[in-house]
Design a protein around this motif. Structure first.
Motif, short mmCIF file in Angstrom:
data_model
loop_
_atom_site.label_atom_id
_atom_site.label_comp_id
_atom_site.label_asym_id
_atom_site.label_seq_id
_atom_site.Cartn_x
_atom_site.Cartn_y
_atom_site.Cartn_z
N ARG A 306 0.60 -1.33 0.06
CA ARG A 306 0.15 0.17 0.24
C ARG A 306 0.80 1.43 0.00
NH1 ARG A 306 -2.87 -2.68 4.86
NH2 ARG A 306 -1.97 -4.29 3.51
N LEU A 307 2.26 1.29 0.25
CA LEU A 307 2.90 2.50 0.12
C LEU A 307 3.90 2.61 -0.95
CD1 LEU A 307 2.49 4.59 2.66
CD2 LEU A 307 1.91 2.36 3.35
N ILE A 308 4.53 1.45 -1.14
CA ILE A 308 5.84 1.44 -2.21
C ILE A 308 5.13 1.43 -3.65
CG2 ILE A 308 7.73 0.29 -3.10
CD1 ILE A 308 7.88 1.52 -0.18
N LYS A 309 3.90 0.85 -3.66
CA LYS A 309 3.43 0.67 -5.01
C LYS A 309 2.94 2.02 -5.47
CE LYS A 309 2.11 -2.20 -8.71
NZ LYS A 309 0.89 -2.88 -8.79
N PRO A 310 1.88 2.65 -4.70
CA PRO A 310 1.62 3.95 -5.11
C PRO A 310 2.91 4.80 -5.38
CG PRO A 310 0.46 3.16 -3.31
CD PRO A 310 1.51 2.24 -3.51
N LEU A 311 3.79 4.93 -4.54
CA LEU A 311 5.15 5.60 -4.52
C LEU A 311 5.60 5.55 -5.92
CD1 LEU A 311 6.96 7.62 -3.29
CD2 LEU A 311 8.32 5.80 -2.84
N LEU A 312 5.85 4.16 -6.39
CA LEU A 312 6.40 4.00 -7.74
C LEU A 312 5.54 4.30 -8.90
CD1 LEU A 312 7.65 0.29 -6.83
CD2 LEU A 312 9.20 2.00 -7.30
N GLY A 313 4.33 4.22 -8.82
CA GLY A 313 3.33 5.14 -9.55
C GLY A 313 3.85 6.52 -9.73
N THR A 314 3.68 7.18 -8.64
CA THR A 314 4.10 8.62 -8.79
C THR A 314 5.63 8.69 -9.51
OG1 THR A 314 5.39 8.78 -6.48
CG2 THR A 314 2.87 9.20 -6.77
N LEU A 315 6.40 8.06 -9.26
CA LEU A 315 7.76 8.14 -9.91
C LEU A 315 7.57 7.67 -11.38
CD1 LEU A 315 10.20 6.52 -7.55
CD2 LEU A 315 9.66 8.90 -7.71
N GLU A 316 6.75 6.69 -11.60
CA GLU A 316 6.53 6.34 -13.28
C GLU A 316 5.81 7.61 -13.89
OE1 GLU A 316 3.94 2.91 -13.29
OE2 GLU A 316 3.29 3.45 -15.51
N TYR A 317 4.95 8.34 -13.24
CA TYR A 317 3.90 9.39 -14.02
C TYR A 317 4.58 10.79 -13.71
CZ TYR A 317 0.61 5.92 -14.81
OH TYR A 317 -0.12 4.81 -15.16
N GLY A 318 5.89 10.87 -12.94
CA GLY A 318 6.42 12.19 -12.61
C GLY A 318 5.49 12.83 -11.84
N LEU A 319 4.99 12.39 -10.68
CA LEU A 319 3.97 13.04 -10.00
C LEU A 319 4.68 13.47 -8.68
CD1 LEU A 319 0.91 10.93 -10.75
CD2 LEU A 319 1.12 13.41 -11.40
N PRO A 320 3.93 14.49 -7.66
CA PRO A 320 4.37 14.51 -6.27
C PRO A 320 4.13 13.62 -5.42
CG PRO A 320 2.69 16.32 -7.18
CD PRO A 320 2.85 15.11 -8.10
N HIS A 321 5.00 13.22 -4.39
CA HIS A 321 5.00 12.24 -3.39
C HIS A 321 5.28 12.22 -2.04
CE1 HIS A 321 8.61 11.71 -5.85
NE2 HIS A 321 9.23 12.12 -4.70
N ALA A 322 5.12 13.64 -1.69
CA ALA A 322 5.72 14.15 -0.38
C ALA A 322 4.97 13.47 0.79
CB ALA A 322 5.65 15.68 -0.09
N GLY A 323 3.63 13.36 0.66
CA GLY A 323 2.98 12.61 1.90
C GLY A 323 3.24 11.36 1.79
N LEU A 324 3.47 10.49 0.80
CA LEU A 324 3.80 9.17 0.87
C LEU A 324 4.89 9.02 1.28
CD1 LEU A 324 2.25 8.08 -2.88
CD2 LEU A 324 1.57 7.36 -0.86
#
Ligand SMILES: NC(=O)C1=CN([C@@H]2O[C@H](COP(=O)(O)OP(=O)(O)OC[C@H]3O[C@@H](n4cnc5c(N)ncnc54)[C@H](O)[C@@H]3O)[C@@H](O)[C@H]2O)C=CC1
Ligand SMILES: O=P(O)(O)OC[C@H]1O[C@](O)(CO)[C@@H](O)[C@@H]1O
Length: 382
Positions: A306-324
């Motif tokens: 639940r944490l790392i998979k969404p984080l990897l998604g933000t990296l894939e799409y170049g999105l913010p991820h400070a909360g994660l």
């Protein structure tokens, strides 16, 4: 119709077992907890306290129970039409040998009626993992028969059911929230879909599994971990803390952006979905302990969870991820004397430090900039 449900715990009694019994299915629970087995077989019924906007007490009746370690469970597997589980992800491989034995017996008895097996766990495609463990225990001919006659159906399950804190000390009573959602992959059934009100078939399961796991469970874990750091006892107290809530909401929104891009969810509906979940966390009647919700941090910080998979998604799409990132750092700080994974985590951090410990747990590259971000957040939270 007959069903066997492994795991007469919170979600077993409070959600899946209740739906099956309410649908008129003859239900037997399999568990290892003798006190629960004895109580079920003495009373054949239990109470479900629904708390929240609407309150009611429902009685589930006509149920039986067997030990999941004995022969009775194997006989049942040879006979029933549906098997469900809610035992926890790590237990699936432990129940697989009994399921394999039951399937061998079913085939030998000439029972060719379709059987469907549905794991109801907080994990992506848990039934497929169970299937792989079951198949490992079968010879080639049994495997072929199982592929033809047994549907292994993945599902997403969503209802918050903490351990009951009822004053009456009833080992079977369970307290549940009003909300519930059980979504199953209709493409994986053998035979007709069982008519179970509350079970929702879809042909797009991954979207729903990820929507639930990477919104509710992402936010829940961060609420628990940050709440524990802030000295809160329950999820309700934690989410009412504006500092905790700000991080939780931002992590859910970051994860949500990934889901919206990956699955095409409508942005406004997804924002409403997040708000609904925040409201569920605020339910004051659930008394849901931050230690329970934060449990097993190594599993929750692993690559597909639940944490790392969404984080990897933000990296894939170049999105913010400070909360994660703050949420992951908080996970590294989770404490529990009762939780073996929390103890292992502490040991790993002491031996390797946060950078290498996180890399080992999550599969992230220790030298990546995102790991540096987590380490900085971890140090800030000290
Ligand atoms: N409690 C909740 O709100 C929700 C839980 N889940 C998932 O449901 C699963 C179960 O969670 P809970 O019901 O909360 O846990 P729980 O601990 O209340 O229930 C698990 C049950 O499985 C039994 N069990 C353990 N080993 C077994 C074995 N070898 N054979 C048969 N039974 C065995 C335990 O004795 C216990 O009764 C987990 O995967 C969890 O992530 C999913 C959604 C909601
Ligand atoms: O059961 P897990 O995966 O340890 O995580 C706890 C989670 O399970 C739930 O109990 C049910 O979804 C959530 O309340 C919470 O996010």
């Amino acid at each position: 119709m007959k069903a066997l449900h492994f795991g007469a715990g919170n979600i077993g009694r409070g959600f899946i077992g209740k739906l099956l019994a309410d649908a008129g299915i003859s239900l037997t629970f399999a568990d290892v907890n003798q006190a629960v087995l004895d109580a079920l077989n003495a009373r054949h019924s239990y109470q479900v306290h629904v708390v929240g906007e609407q309150e009611q007490v429902d009685t589930v009746s006509g149920v039986n129970a067997v030990s999941s370690a004995g022969d009775a469970v194997i006989d049942l597997i040879a006979d029933v039409d549906l098997i469900t589980t809610a035992v926890g992800p790590v237990v699936l491989e432990r129940i697989a040998p009994a399921i394999a034995k039951g399937l061998i017996k079913r085939r030998a008895a000439g029972n060719d009626r379709p059987l469907n097996i549905i794991a109801c766990e907080n994990m992506v495609r848990g039934t497929s993992e169970l299937k792989a463990c079951v198949l490992k225990a079968l010879g080639e001919e049994d495997k072929t028969w199982v592929e033809a006659h047994v549907g292994f159906v993945d599902s997403a399950v969503d209802r918050i059911v903490p351990p009951s804190a009822r004053a009456d000390d009833d080992p079977l009573a369970v307290t549940v929230e009003t909300f519930s959602e059980w979504i199953v992959d209709k493409t994986q059934f053998k035979g007709a879909l069982p008519p179970i009100p509350g079970m929702e078939p879809t042909d797009n399961l991954m979207a729903f599994v990820e929507r639930k796991l990477f919104t509710l469970n992402t936010g829940h874990a961060i609420t628990a971990w940050l709440g524990q750091q802030a000295g809160h006892q329950t999820i309700c107290e934690a989410i009412l803390d504006k500092n905790v809530r700000a991080v939780v909401q931002s992590a859910m929104e970051e994860s949500g952006e990934v889901l919206i891009r990956r699955y095409g969810f409508d942005a406004a509906s997804h924002a409403a979905y997040i708000q609904k979940i925040l409201g569920r966390f605020e339910n004051p009647y659930l008394k849901d302990d931050v230690e329970r919700v934060g449990r097993q941090p190594l599993r929750k910080l692993s690559a597909g969870d639940r944490l790392i998979k969404p984080l990897l998604g933000t990296l894939e799409y170049g999105l913010p991820h400070a909360g994660l990132v703050k949420g992951i750092a908080a996970g590294l700080r989770y404490q529990s004397q009762e939780d073996a994974q929390a103890q292992q985590l502490m040991q790993l951090l002491a031996e390797k430090g946060p950078r290498d410990a996180l890399a080992q747990i999550s599969g992230l590259d220790a030298n990546s900039s995102v790991v540096t971000e987590v380490v900085n957040a971890y140090n800030t939270q000290a």
